[in-house]
Design a protein around this motif. Structure first.
Motif, mmCIF file in Angstrom:
data_model
loop_
_atom_site.group_PDB
_atom_site.id
_atom_site.type_symbol
_atom_site.label_atom_id
_atom_site.label_comp_id
_atom_site.label_asym_id
_atom_site.label_seq_id
_atom_site.Cartn_x
_atom_site.Cartn_y
_atom_site.Cartn_z
ATOM 1 N N ASP A 1 4.973 12.540 -2.563
ATOM 2 C CA ASP A 1 3.950 11.770 -2.271
ATOM 3 C C ASP A 1 2.780 11.939 -2.928
ATOM 4 O O ASP A 1 2.243 13.232 -2.883
ATOM 5 C CB ASP A 1 3.572 11.802 -0.841
ATOM 6 C CG ASP A 1 2.283 11.036 -0.410
ATOM 7 O OD1 ASP A 1 1.437 10.642 -1.277
ATOM 8 O OD2 ASP A 1 1.956 10.547 0.750
ATOM 9 N N ILE B 1 -1.257 16.092 -2.304
ATOM 10 C CA ILE B 1 -2.538 16.134 -1.463
ATOM 11 C C ILE B 1 -2.545 15.533 -0.449
ATOM 12 O O ILE B 1 -2.465 14.042 -0.517
ATOM 13 C CB ILE B 1 -3.584 15.976 -2.666
ATOM 14 C CG1 ILE B 1 -3.676 16.993 -3.751
ATOM 15 C CG2 ILE B 1 -5.002 15.773 -1.833
ATOM 16 C CD1 ILE B 1 -4.852 16.565 -4.890
ATOM 17 N N THR C 1 -4.786 13.640 1.925
ATOM 18 C CA THR C 1 -6.311 13.416 2.156
ATOM 19 C C THR C 1 -6.746 13.457 3.525
ATOM 20 O O THR C 1 -7.849 13.498 3.776
ATOM 21 C CB THR C 1 -6.377 11.909 1.335
ATOM 22 O OG1 THR C 1 -5.567 11.291 1.722
ATOM 23 C CG2 THR C 1 -6.757 12.177 0.038
ATOM 24 N N GLN D 1 -5.062 2.334 -5.180
ATOM 25 C CA GLN D 1 -6.394 2.195 -4.844
ATOM 26 C C GLN D 1 -7.061 3.882 -4.779
ATOM 27 O O GLN D 1 -8.075 4.040 -4.087
ATOM 28 C CB GLN D 1 -6.705 1.685 -3.326
ATOM 29 C CG GLN D 1 -6.276 2.619 -2.125
ATOM 30 C CD GLN D 1 -4.704 2.444 -1.666
ATOM 31 O OE1 GLN D 1 -3.907 2.343 -2.721
ATOM 32 N NE2 GLN D 1 -4.336 2.924 -0.449
ATOM 33 N N LYS D 2 -6.335 4.844 -5.197
ATOM 34 C CA LYS D 2 -6.798 6.307 -5.101
ATOM 35 C C LYS D 2 -7.290 6.738 -6.664
ATOM 36 O O LYS D 2 -8.371 5.926 -7.082
ATOM 37 C CB LYS D 2 -5.817 7.348 -4.747
ATOM 38 C CG LYS D 2 -5.232 6.701 -3.347
ATOM 39 C CD LYS D 2 -5.476 7.430 -2.133
ATOM 40 C CE LYS D 2 -5.310 6.718 -0.794
ATOM 41 N NZ LYS D 2 -4.950 7.479 0.383
ATOM 42 N N TRP E 1 6.184 4.493 0.842
ATOM 43 C CA TRP E 1 7.022 5.348 1.537
ATOM 44 C C TRP E 1 8.320 4.639 1.932
ATOM 45 O O TRP E 1 9.646 4.951 1.985
ATOM 46 C CB TRP E 1 6.357 5.981 3.103
ATOM 47 C CG TRP E 1 5.255 6.746 2.465
ATOM 48 C CD1 TRP E 1 5.068 7.950 1.695
ATOM 49 C CD2 TRP E 1 4.244 7.121 3.534
ATOM 50 N NE1 TRP E 1 4.260 8.593 1.913
ATOM 51 C CE2 TRP E 1 3.491 8.297 3.016
ATOM 52 C CE3 TRP E 1 3.612 6.247 4.541
ATOM 53 C CZ2 TRP E 1 2.387 8.663 3.667
ATOM 54 C CZ3 TRP E 1 2.226 6.788 5.151
ATOM 55 C CH2 TRP E 1 1.803 8.170 4.615
ATOM 56 N N PHE F 1 -1.542 12.280 6.853
ATOM 57 C CA PHE F 1 -0.191 11.635 6.039
ATOM 58 C C PHE F 1 0.916 11.852 6.317
ATOM 59 O O PHE F 1 1.888 11.032 6.223
ATOM 60 C CB PHE F 1 -0.975 11.341 4.679
ATOM 61 C CG PHE F 1 -2.089 10.473 4.506
ATOM 62 C CD1 PHE F 1 -1.882 8.912 4.848
ATOM 63 C CD2 PHE F 1 -3.437 10.776 4.397
ATOM 64 C CE1 PHE F 1 -3.095 8.079 4.919
ATOM 65 C CE2 PHE F 1 -4.358 10.033 4.480
ATOM 66 C CZ PHE F 1 -4.275 8.692 4.646
ATOM 67 N N ILE G 1 0.172 9.866 -3.694
ATOM 68 C CA ILE G 1 -0.672 8.781 -3.667
ATOM 69 C C ILE G 1 -2.079 9.072 -3.769
ATOM 70 O O ILE G 1 -2.821 8.404 -4.610
ATOM 71 C CB ILE G 1 -0.471 8.314 -2.398
ATOM 72 C CG1 ILE G 1 1.041 7.590 -2.196
ATOM 73 C CG2 ILE G 1 -1.265 7.139 -2.124
ATOM 74 C CD1 ILE G 1 1.443 7.215 -0.751
ATOM 75 N N ALA G 2 -2.457 10.570 -3.418
ATOM 76 C CA ALA G 2 -3.821 10.920 -3.766
ATOM 77 C C ALA G 2 -4.206 11.782 -4.823
ATOM 78 O O ALA G 2 -5.127 12.254 -5.002
ATOM 79 C CB ALA G 2 -4.517 11.511 -2.294
ATOM 80 N N ASN H 1 0.799 -1.161 -0.025
ATOM 81 C CA ASN H 1 0.020 -0.242 -0.008
ATOM 82 C C ASN H 1 0.991 1.327 -0.313
ATOM 83 O O ASN H 1 2.167 1.137 -0.261
ATOM 84 C CB ASN H 1 -0.913 0.116 1.127
ATOM 85 C CG ASN H 1 -0.174 -0.035 2.540
ATOM 86 O OD1 ASN H 1 0.881 -0.162 2.723
ATOM 87 N ND2 ASN H 1 -1.001 -0.558 3.566
ATOM 88 N N GLY H 2 0.395 2.525 0.167
ATOM 89 C CA GLY H 2 1.215 3.775 0.239
ATOM 90 C C GLY H 2 2.471 3.663 1.492
ATOM 91 O O GLY H 2 3.255 4.069 0.732
ATOM 92 N N HIS H 3 1.887 2.955 2.557
ATOM 93 C CA HIS H 3 2.920 3.011 3.528
ATOM 94 C C HIS H 3 4.438 1.857 2.819
ATOM 95 O O HIS H 3 5.354 2.528 3.211
ATOM 96 C CB HIS H 3 2.354 2.270 4.784
ATOM 97 C CG HIS H 3 1.548 3.260 5.625
ATOM 98 N ND1 HIS H 3 0.341 3.667 5.247
ATOM 99 C CD2 HIS H 3 1.863 3.690 6.879
ATOM 100 C CE1 HIS H 3 -0.050 4.623 6.290
ATOM 101 N NE2 HIS H 3 0.839 4.532 7.212
HETATM 102 C C1 LIG Z 1 -3.799 7.319 1.210
HETATM 103 C C2 LIG Z 1 -2.720 7.913 1.535
HETATM 104 C C3 LIG Z 1 -1.538 7.430 1.810
HETATM 105 C C4 LIG Z 1 -1.418 6.056 2.707
HETATM 106 O O1 LIG Z 1 -1.704 5.012 1.771
HETATM 107 P P1 LIG Z 1 -2.068 3.701 2.423
HETATM 108 O O2 LIG Z 1 -2.243 2.761 1.234
HETATM 109 O O3 LIG Z 1 -3.016 3.591 3.397
HETATM 110 O O4 LIG Z 1 -0.910 3.116 3.148
HETATM 111 C C5 LIG Z 1 -0.391 8.218 2.151
HETATM 112 N N1 LIG Z 1 -0.230 9.451 1.524
HETATM 113 C C6 LIG Z 1 -1.479 10.119 0.970
HETATM 114 C C7 LIG Z 1 -1.430 11.465 0.487
HETATM 115 C C8 LIG Z 1 -2.677 9.232 0.938
HETATM 116 O O5 LIG Z 1 -3.810 9.707 0.492
#
Ligand SMILES: *Cc1c(COP(=O)(O)O)cnc(C)c1O
Length: 390
Positions: free
Chosen positions: A169, A140, A142, A194-195, A67, A89, A171-172, A62-64
């Protein structure tokens, strides 16, 4: 209630049929040349998505995980990083950095506001010995719904003539907001499936340029799963450090097809328009006095998620959220950590179209009616924004 469920969290997001269907099949064996073709075909499209010529590493994570992959490669234990605080985040990113033994310089900002870029620049200018290895910026967050300007982080590094890496980052935001990795001077960019990519959770995508990879190659931190050098292999099994996430790759192929077919620019415009529609509706809601924008400055509100503080005597944020989910088929997000039960967050990223977002807003208005939350209807304001063709 029977009928569709409207998923409006800022991840996970609604899965288009094309992506679900692409994954609804038996796996192939890794020796099948179609797997090698699939992986080879995904790479250039990911580069288009990130607007980069850099390698994009695909992790089952996932996002973690994205990172941790990044920091494990670019930092040795004891290295220093700067993390501008943007909300929940960035705080989680701090936790990951701390767990990996890094020294962290946090740059504070006020809840719901943009980063203090001048403070970032000052920290970099004063670091004459260049002990700072990277600036970790979130496009962004979230958690708060605030959009930040990645180009300004590059401006801070350039103004201070500092060689630290810029890590973004997104991710979003990747696939929802403009992002230009190479043009903006970003060294490493991280996203998750997943975003805005409309996929199930499970893939972290990390783009790393030559400068970042050279630093990673010289680092001594022990690692295997995250190691970019080990993954830069001709052997496909090594590129994934084990079994390939075959179904997620089928899904990613379908997601990239949808994104490229829509066109990045058009997709960004659609996100802007849907966000404007939501924010036009919320501007009406707040007139009732029971809600406030969490982000006061209009130009800092994000295209992915809108956060609303609930100050009603009749319902808490969590009451609204639960009723919306269980009675009105609309799932939104709540507040994280210190904002728990203080805010609601409407996700509007991914495949969201006009009736989807009006359905979400309508379900929320039904929720307010039911609970006696004072609001003024925002549906026609939202419809007005959405009424012009893109
Ligand atoms: C969702 C999100 C994360 C974390 O992602 P996970 O999949 O929950 O680990 C990190 N940074 C941002 C900006 C996010 O929106």
């Amino acid at each position: 209630m029977a009928g569709l469920n409207f998923l409006h969290t800022p991840g996970p997001t609604f899965l288009p049929e094309e992506i679900l269907n692409a994954m609804n099949r038996q796996p192939l064996d890794f020796g099948d040349e179609r797997i090698a073709e699939l992986v080879a075909g995904i790479q250039p499209d990911l580069q288009t998505l990130f607007q980069t010529r850099a390698d994009v590493f695909i992790y089952i994570a996932n996002g973690h995980g994205g990172w941790e992959a990044t920091l494990s490669n670019i930092c040795d234990p004891g290295d220093t990083v700067v993390i501008p605080m943007t909300g929940f985040f960035s705080s989680r990113w701090v936790e990951v950095a701390r767990a990996l033994g890094l020294e962290i310089i946090e740059v504070r900002s006020t809840d719901g506001h943009d980063v203090d870029y001048a403070a970032v620049e000052k920290i970099l200018s004063e670091d004459r010995s260049h002990k700072i290895k990277a600036v970790l910026g979130t496009q962004i967050d979230t958690g708060a719904g605030v959009a930040h300007d990645i180009k300004r982080f590059r401006g801070c590094l350039d103004a201070a003539a500092h060689p630290a890496l810029l890590v973004a980052d997104c991710i979003a935001s990747l696939g929802a907001a403009e992002f230009r990795m190479d043009e903006w001077g970003v060294d490493v960019a991280i996203t998750g499936s997943q975003k805005a990519l409309m996929m199930p959770p499970g893939l972290a995508l990390v783009a790393a340029n030559d400068k970042a990879k050279a630093i990673a190659a010289a680092n001594v931190r022990p690692k295997l799963y995250w190691d970019w050098q080990a993954r830069n292999s001709e052997i496909i099994y090594h590129r994934f450090c084990g079994t390939l996430p075959i179904h997620l790759l089928f899904g990613l192929r379908a997601a990239l097809d949808l994104i490229l077919e829509e066109g990045l620019e058009r997709r960004i415009q659609r996100h802007q328009r849907v966000a404007s529609a939501v924010q036009a509706a919320v501007a009406e809601w707040v007139k009732g006095g029971d809600m406030e924008f969490f982000v006061p400055e209009e130009n800092c509100r994000s295209v992915s998620v809108t956060a609303i503080r609930v100050v009603s005597d009749n319902a808490s944020a969590e009451t609204i959220r639960k009723l919306a989910r269980h009675q009105f088929n609309v799932s939104i997000a709540g507040g994280l950590a210190s904002l728990e039960n203080q805010i609601i967050r409407i996700g509007h990223l991914g495949v969201v179209n006009t009736p989807m977002i009006l359905g979400c807003l309508g379900g929320l208005e039904a929720t307010f009616e039911h609970l006696g939350v004072r609001y003024s209807s925002g549906l026609s304001a939202a419809a007005k924004v959405l009424s012009t063709p893109l």
